[in-house]
Design an enzyme around this catalytic site. Structure first.
Site, PDB file in Angstrom:
ATOM      1  N   ASN A   9     -41.318  22.535  10.824  1.00 25.04           N
ATOM      2  CA  ASN A   9     -42.111  23.243  11.838  1.00 25.04           C
ATOM      3  C   ASN A   9     -43.139  24.108  11.108  1.00 25.04           C
ATOM      4  OD1 ASN A   9     -43.105  24.849  13.885  1.00 25.04           O
ATOM      5  ND2 ASN A   9     -41.206  26.001  14.189  1.00 25.04           N
ATOM      6  N   TRP A  10     -44.396  23.685  11.176  1.00 34.67           N
ATOM      7  CA  TRP A  10     -45.437  24.381  10.415  1.00 34.67           C
ATOM      8  C   TRP A  10     -45.930  25.655  11.100  1.00 34.67           C
ATOM      9  CZ3 TRP A  10     -48.995  19.752   8.505  1.00 34.67           C
ATOM     10  CH2 TRP A  10     -48.322  19.085   7.474  1.00 34.67           C
ATOM     11  N   LYS A  11     -45.545  25.865  12.337  1.00 34.04           N
ATOM     12  CA  LYS A  11     -45.984  27.060  13.072  1.00 34.04           C
ATOM     13  C   LYS A  11     -47.513  27.178  12.992  1.00 34.04           C
ATOM     14  CE  LYS A  11     -41.461  28.931  12.158  1.00 34.04           C
ATOM     15  NZ  LYS A  11     -40.573  30.065  11.991  1.00 34.04           N
ATOM     16  N   HIS A  95     -38.415  27.247  21.204  1.00 31.46           N
ATOM     17  CA  HIS A  95     -38.304  27.855  19.864  1.00 31.46           C
ATOM     18  C   HIS A  95     -38.220  29.372  20.022  1.00 31.46           C
ATOM     19  CE1 HIS A  95     -39.403  29.369  15.917  1.00 31.46           C
ATOM     20  NE2 HIS A  95     -38.887  28.246  15.458  1.00 31.46           N
ATOM     21  N   GLU A  97     -39.599  31.779  18.631  1.00 26.54           N
ATOM     22  CA  GLU A  97     -40.875  32.517  18.699  1.00 26.54           C
ATOM     23  C   GLU A  97     -41.533  32.351  20.069  1.00 26.54           C
ATOM     24  OE1 GLU A  97     -42.360  30.854  15.040  1.00 26.54           O
ATOM     25  OE2 GLU A  97     -40.737  31.948  14.054  1.00 26.54           O
ATOM     26  N   GLU A 166     -30.678  27.747  16.055  1.00 24.33           N
ATOM     27  CA  GLU A 166     -31.411  28.599  15.122  1.00 24.33           C
ATOM     28  C   GLU A 166     -31.085  30.062  15.412  1.00 24.33           C
ATOM     29  OE1 GLU A 166     -35.095  26.560  13.466  1.00 24.33           O
ATOM     30  OE2 GLU A 166     -35.672  27.296  15.431  1.00 24.33           O
ATOM     31  N   GLY A 172     -37.040  32.935   9.193  1.00 25.71           N
ATOM     32  CA  GLY A 172     -38.102  33.574   8.425  1.00 25.71           C
ATOM     33  C   GLY A 172     -37.651  34.842   7.713  1.00 25.71           C
ATOM     34  N   SER A 212     -34.147  29.672   7.687  1.00 23.00           N
ATOM     35  CA  SER A 212     -34.180  29.845   6.226  1.00 23.00           C
ATOM     36  C   SER A 212     -33.496  28.710   5.467  1.00 23.00           C
ATOM     37  CB  SER A 212     -33.596  31.203   5.828  1.00 23.00           C
ATOM     38  OG  SER A 212     -34.402  32.252   6.369  1.00 23.00           O
ATOM     39  N   GLY A 233     -38.746  25.850   8.645  1.00 26.37           N
ATOM     40  CA  GLY A 233     -40.029  26.511   8.812  1.00 26.37           C
ATOM     41  C   GLY A 233     -40.731  26.656   7.476  1.00 26.37           C
ATOM     42  N   GLY A 234     -40.617  27.835   6.882  1.00 31.88           N
ATOM     43  CA  GLY A 234     -41.344  28.179   5.656  1.00 31.88           C
ATOM     44  C   GLY A 234     -41.278  27.126   4.557  1.00 31.88           C
TER      45      GLY A 234
HETATM   46  P1  PGA Z   1     -37.647  29.350   8.664  1.00 32.99           P
HETATM   47  O1  PGA Z   1     -38.026  28.936  10.173  1.00 32.99           O
HETATM   48  O2  PGA Z   1     -37.119  28.075   7.999  1.00 32.99           O
HETATM   49  O3  PGA Z   1     -38.914  29.828   8.051  1.00 32.99           O
HETATM   50  O4  PGA Z   1     -36.578  30.385   8.760  1.00 32.99           O
HETATM   51  C1  PGA Z   1     -37.202  28.074  10.919  1.00 32.99           C
HETATM   52  C2  PGA Z   1     -37.793  27.851  12.293  1.00 32.99           C
HETATM   53  O5  PGA Z   1     -38.420  28.761  12.847  1.00 32.99           O
HETATM   54  O6  PGA Z   1     -37.660  26.739  12.861  1.00 32.99           O
END
Ligand code: PGA
Length: 251
Positions: A9-11, A95, A97, A166, A172, A212, A233-234
């Site tokens: 997930n590149w956000k 998600h 966010e 999650e 993050g 993470s 994510g990251g």
């Molecule tokens: P993260 O994000 O791997 O940076 O913790 C995961 C996500 O939001 O799907």
């Protein structure tokens, strides 16, 4: 047998130019086919470029969100049909966010999931508890509520849905659920699926872990019996680290 899924997930990262550089390096690094299914969620503005570059490969694409309506006066929004036409098979729904930054409540998540199914996208329904909820021993109650309301009205179409657990406190933050914590919680999600649907159906539904995930913890997490992959994510922004996570999942 559930095929593992590793999703990035590149956000709000990656211009079309950066996407091009990533895809070139990632495909070179990965070589041929992988055992795990690989999926990327670029921002909308990079979908078209990603779709062209990934045509003919096994890497699938998804949208990070969608609007409930197919078209109309909804400035800034994107419909499921638009995602499909831009090369997406999947879409993220709920998600954390979207829930906590943009205010998508369970009713909105439910409606988006229905819109995704109606446009023949494969939804990945994200659920997760906040830190205070985990500390108060409310994890299962929170997740059950999100699942109950998100999957209301869903019947046999549940086979087209993937669930991503999650924990909000692990997204993050560099703080990961331990493999045991993630397994225990995901096993409780599978028990909920058995009760809500049936054992055979629950056995076929993939449940991912996200929060993470990194190259050095991916194998231990996806090695758990109920964890069918990762939503990253990251660590999905770097082709080398994302490729290592795919390999850790049995690629
Ligand atoms: P993260 O994000 O791997 O940076 O913790 C995961 C996500 O939001 O799907």
């Amino acid at each position: 047998m559930r095929r593992r899924l590793i999703a990035g997930n590149w956000k709000m990262h990656m211009t079309p130019q950066e996407t091009e550089a990533f895809v070139g390096q990632f495909l070179d690094r990965l070589g041929g086919a992988t055992d795990a299914e690989v999926l990327l969620f670029p921002p909308y503005t990079s979908l078209d470029r990603a779709a062209r570059l990934l045509a003919g490969t096994d890497v699938a694409l998804g949208g990070q969100d969608l609007h409930t309506e197919p078209r109309g006066a909804f400035t800034g929004a994107i419909s499921g049909g638009m995602l499909r036409a831009s090369g997406c098979r999947y879409v993220l729904v709920g998600h954390s966010e979207r829930r906590h930054v943009f205010g998508d409540d369970d009713a909105a998540v439910h409606d988006k999931l229905q819109a995704a199914l109606a446009t023949e996208l494969l939804p990945i329904l994200c659920v997760g508890e906040r830190l205070a909820e985990r500390r108060a021993g409310e994890t299962e109650r929170v997740l059950t509520g999100q699942l109950d309301r998100g999957l209301r009205d869903v019947d046999e179409e549940v086979e087209r849905i993937t669930i991503a657990y999650e924990p909000v406190w692990a997204i993050g933050t560099g703080e990961t659920a331990t493999p045991d914590q993630a397994q225990e919680t995901i096993a409780s999600i599978r028990r909920w699926l058995v009760e809500r649907f049936d054992a055979a159906t629950a056995e076929g539904i993939r449940v991912l872990y996200g929060g993470s995930v990194k190259p050095d913890n991916a194998a231990a997490l996806v090695g758990q019996p109920d964890i069918d992959g990762a939503l990253v994510g990251g660590a999905s922004l770097d082709p080398e680290s994302f490729a290592r996570i795919v390999e850790a999942a049995g690629g």
